[in-house]
Design an enzyme around this catalytic site. Structure first.
Site, short mmCIF file in Angstrom:
data_model
loop_
_atom_site.label_atom_id
_atom_site.label_comp_id
_atom_site.label_asym_id
_atom_site.label_seq_id
_atom_site.Cartn_x
_atom_site.Cartn_y
_atom_site.Cartn_z
CB THR A 100 -0.73 0.23 0.98
OG1 THR A 100 -1.47 -1.46 0.89
CG2 THR A 100 -1.58 1.01 1.43
CE LYS A 175 -5.26 -2.49 1.95
NZ LYS A 175 -3.91 -2.54 1.53
#
Length: 305
Positions: A100, A175
């Site tokens: 991420t 995300k």
């Protein structure tokens, strides 16, 4: 030496179970980790251990690393992937970024590597360690269509739900949205626990009821036992949750958006990390929520019903 078709760099809590599943499905896999000893079990199961990132360069190379700085560290330098791809004469390699990271910075990396013939796919994951072990991860994909098509068969082995969100950076944007929901759910559940316990309601009873109704969630299912045992060691860290929420703030500012819930939960995680709980599982935000609630009075009250 025959060039392996797939490699994975980063054998942390998510990377190792993903590598194990890929090795089982593909019968061959090259792995690299900064601490080589972490690969011992995979090597015993048949994986090939690369001595350097350059040695791990493959037509499809996956990175399961915390942030983009970590990815760039394995790309550049005399032992980096860029040297490895050139040395092995691999044309048009694909770099899959599973971590991420900042969507805006990811777009910059995509543009930089496109100039040297490397396609970047952002493919962050959701589902935690349990999902990595079971293969039930969600994979949020961004990148160029041709590169995604070439890597699709690998992405479908990494996770059960693979969704193409759009062009470069789109997976990371999805995300970021996912992390708003996860962090908000953790914080809301923490407040529910504090409220219930303020009236003497048993924590286990509360969580059982919540998990059986509309408030049920994967977050509650995975974190229930941690809250019951007050055990916050290991797991997805509060520091990483805060990192992701800061990406959300940057995205919101870039688009001139106001997100009051995201701002509030980021403050809760800022406080959690400030109190030296950054290495704990992100469910430890309960400790911060509880302390906040108690600090606004003369101390926590326990009211009998």
């Amino acid at each position: 030496m025959t060039t392996p078709s797939v490699s994975l760099l980063g054998l942390g809590r998510m990377g190792e179970p993903i590598a194990r599943r890929l090795l089982r499905d593909l019968d061959s896999l090259t792995v690299w980790n900064r601490t080589a000893a972490k690969a011992d079990r995979l090597v015993a199961e048949g994986a090939r251990l690369a001595a350097t990132p350059a040695d791990a360069a493959a037509p499809i190379t996956l990175t399961v690393l915390t942030d983009l700085d970590d990815v760039e560290a394995v790309l550049d330098g005399p032992d980096g992937l860029l040297v490895g791809w050139a040395r092995a004469a691999i044309s048009s390699p694909i770099l899959v970024v599973h971590g991420t990271v900042s969507p805006l910075a990811l777009r910059g990396l995509h543009a930089r590597l496109a100039d040297v013939g490397v396609s970047v796919i952002d493919a962050p994951l959701s589902g935690g360690v349990a999902g990595a072990e079971s293969g039930a991860l969600s994979v949020m994909v961004g990148g160029d269509t041709e590169a995604i098509e070439r890597a699709q068969h690998i992405l479908e082995r990494v996770g059960r739900t693979v969704v193409i969100a759009g062009g470069p950076g789109a997976g990371e944007i999805v995300k970021a949205c996912n992390q708003v929901v996860v962090a908000a759910t953790l914080t809301a559940l923490s407040e529910a626990i504090v409220l219930a316990e303020g009236y003497g309601v048993d924590r286990a009873a509360l969580l059982t009821v919540l998990n059986g109704g509309l408030a049920a969630s994967e977050v509650l299912a995975q974190k229930r036992e941690r809250w019951l045992a007050d055990d916050y060691e290991g797991g997805g860290s509060a520091a990483n949750q805060l990192k992701d929420l800061r990406f959300v703030a940057t995205l919101a500012a870039h688009a001139h958006l106001t997100l009051p819930v995201a701002d509030a939960i980021r403050e809760a995680f800022e406080e959690t990390v400030h109190h030296e709980r950054g290495s704990l599982d992100h469910s430890a935000v309960l400790l911060t929520v509880s302390e906040r609630a108690a600090a606004q009075t003369d101390g926590p009250r326990r009211l009998a019903l």
